[in-house]
Design an enzyme around this catalytic site. Structure first.
Site, PDB file in Angstrom:
ATOM      1  N   PHE A 133       0.858  -1.191   0.000  1.00 12.11           N
ATOM      2  CA  PHE A 133       0.000   0.000   0.000  1.00 12.11           C
ATOM      3  C   PHE A 133       0.891   1.237   0.000  1.00 12.11           C
ATOM      4  CE2 PHE A 133      -2.470   3.486   1.646  1.00 12.11           C
ATOM      5  CZ  PHE A 133      -3.660   3.355   0.941  1.00 12.11           C
ATOM      6  N   ASP A 218       8.990   2.519   1.859  1.00  8.29           N
ATOM      7  CA  ASP A 218       7.828   3.276   2.296  1.00  8.29           C
ATOM      8  C   ASP A 218       7.692   3.054   3.802  1.00  8.29           C
ATOM      9  OD1 ASP A 218       5.293   4.065   3.118  1.00  8.29           O
ATOM     10  OD2 ASP A 218       4.368   3.611   1.180  1.00  8.29           O
ATOM     11  N   LYS A 247       2.376   9.674   8.460  1.00  5.50           N
ATOM     12  CA  LYS A 247       1.534   9.267   9.596  1.00  5.50           C
ATOM     13  C   LYS A 247       1.981   9.793  10.969  1.00  5.50           C
ATOM     14  CE  LYS A 247      -1.242   5.519   7.804  1.00  5.50           C
ATOM     15  NZ  LYS A 247      -0.940   4.969   6.490  1.00  5.50           N
TER      16      LYS A 247
END
Ligand SMILES: *Cc1c(COP(=O)(O)O)cnc(C)c1O
Length: 388
Positions: A133, A218, A247
């Site tokens: 993702f 990532d 995040k």
């Protein structure tokens, strides 16, 4: 009577999400809904609130900076942005940093940087992993190796190819003379908490070095202490050429960043890339306070200790509950694999006061704040035992 948030949402907000509770307050590992009910928050705003909800140091830093200088554009220096860049650079790679606002935008930065670097010898293709993702923009949705996120949004962005995660031969097979970079997660998050194997990580590094291909990670979900190291790849003793983060970086305030090695630090020149809100004084104040809190409170150490306590506790529940298939994870990035659908279990746990996220069809994902205490871990285990 005032319409409820749920009613207003239904009428005015595009239904890209289907939210359940209305939360009104948070402190540490707890959140409260509009009926005053308290929940143990083991999803932490989807791996965002790593220092807990409303950490006083982050709240104070934001309040102070909001009253001093919130935004001044990147056409001027601000005092905090280079300090934050230095801090991140010292945590990994020792090169330069680009600031933006989200995980997708941080990955976009890596893609553009790879293309610019590869344009010297005509390379542009980026290999990503299946079940990964990377975000919801056109390019990051294309990079995401799951067709369910892409359906209906074709044509996809050109220049991406896919390989099997944890399968080096598959990566080799996906390489072409046009390949410029490989992007990978150290622990697949949305994909169901699947850690990379050490052989895959060291093999990937050797392969990319041999073929002069950039290796990017990532770290949007696995980064900022989540796995017990600052960044997930640091569990494997390898050094990528760049990585993205977002995040948890701002302790709840939106900020993203991409960091690269010194060799790649000047690939972008003025005018090549930009973001209006990237690295505002306010966002950087929040991020600096967050990183300092992680250091001061030894949250990396706590992530390791509480991760072990939680995973050991989950494994101890397995013989009692036939629905448990396995437990996997790194630090406080923990997946409970069930042999029953996870969504209804997530709903029951919520009723019983524990928040977590069903991911994939059969996995419960737990990413609690790194400030979680042994008593809170045990409390979550007790709710799980009762609910399962
Ligand atoms: C959440 C996530 C993203 C996307 O971040 P946004 O801030 O939602 O754009 C990218 N990669 C990973 C691994 C993520 O978990």
């Amino acid at each position: 009577m005032q319409p409820s948030p749920k009613e207003l949402f239904g009428q005015y907000v595009m239904p890209t999400y289907a939210p359940g509770l209305t939360l009104v307050r948070g402190a540490g590992v707890s959140v409260w809904d509009d009926a005053g009910k308290e929940y143990l928050d083991f999803m932490a705003g989807i791996a965002v609130n790593n220092v807990g909800h409303c950490h006083p140091a982050v709240v104070a830093a934001i309040a102070k900076q909001a009253g001093t200088l919130m935004h001044c554009s990147n056409l001027f220096h601000n005092e905090l942005q280079p300090r934050l860049a230095q801090k991140i650079s010292r945590l990994a790679l020792g090169g330069k940093v680009f600031f933006c606002n989200s995980g997708a935008e941080a990955n976009e930065c890596l893609f553009k940087l790879a293309r610019k670097w590869g344009s010297m010898d005509g390379r542009h293709e980026i290999v990503t992993m299946k079940n990964s993702f990377h975000g919801r923009t056109l390019a990051t949705m294309t990079a995401t190796g799951q067709t369910k996120y892409q359906k209906g949004f074709e044509p996809l962005m050109p220049g991406f190819a896919y390989a099997e995660f944890n399968n080096l031969d598959s990566v080799k097979a996906a390489l072409t003379p046009a390949t410029v970079a490989v992007l990978c997660e150290a622990v697949q998050g949305e994909g169901g908490i699947v850690p990379a194997t050490p052989e895959f990580m060291t093999g990937l590094r050797a392969l990319c070095t041999e073929k002069k291909i950039l290796l990017f990670f990532d770290e949007v979900q696995a980064g900022i202490g989540r796995t017990g190291k600052w960044f997930g790849f640091q569990n494997y003793g390898i050094r990528p050429d760049g990585f993205s983060m977002a995040k948890a970086l701002g302790g709840g305030f939106p900020i993203g960043a991409a960091a690269v090695t010194p060799e790649l630090s000047d690939v972008f020149q003025p005018g090549n890339h930009a973001s209006t809100f990237g690295g505002t004084p306010l966002a950087c104040a929040a991020a600096l306070a967050t990183l300092e809190t992680i250091e001061k409170e030894d949250l990396l150490g706590n992530a390791v200790r509480m991760g072990v306590r939680f995973m050991d506790g989950l494994k101890a529940l397995a013989p009692k509950h036939a629905c448990i298939q396995s437990v996997r994870g790194v630090g406080l990035m923990v997946g409970l694999v069930l042999n029953v659908p996870a969504k209804p279990v997530e709903a029951k746990l919520r009723e019983n006061g524990l928040l977590c996220i069903a991911t994939g069809d059969h996995v419960l994902r737990f990413v609690p704040p790194l400030v979680v205490s042994p008593a809170q871990i045990d409390q979550a285990l007790a709710v799980l035992d009762r609910t399962l």
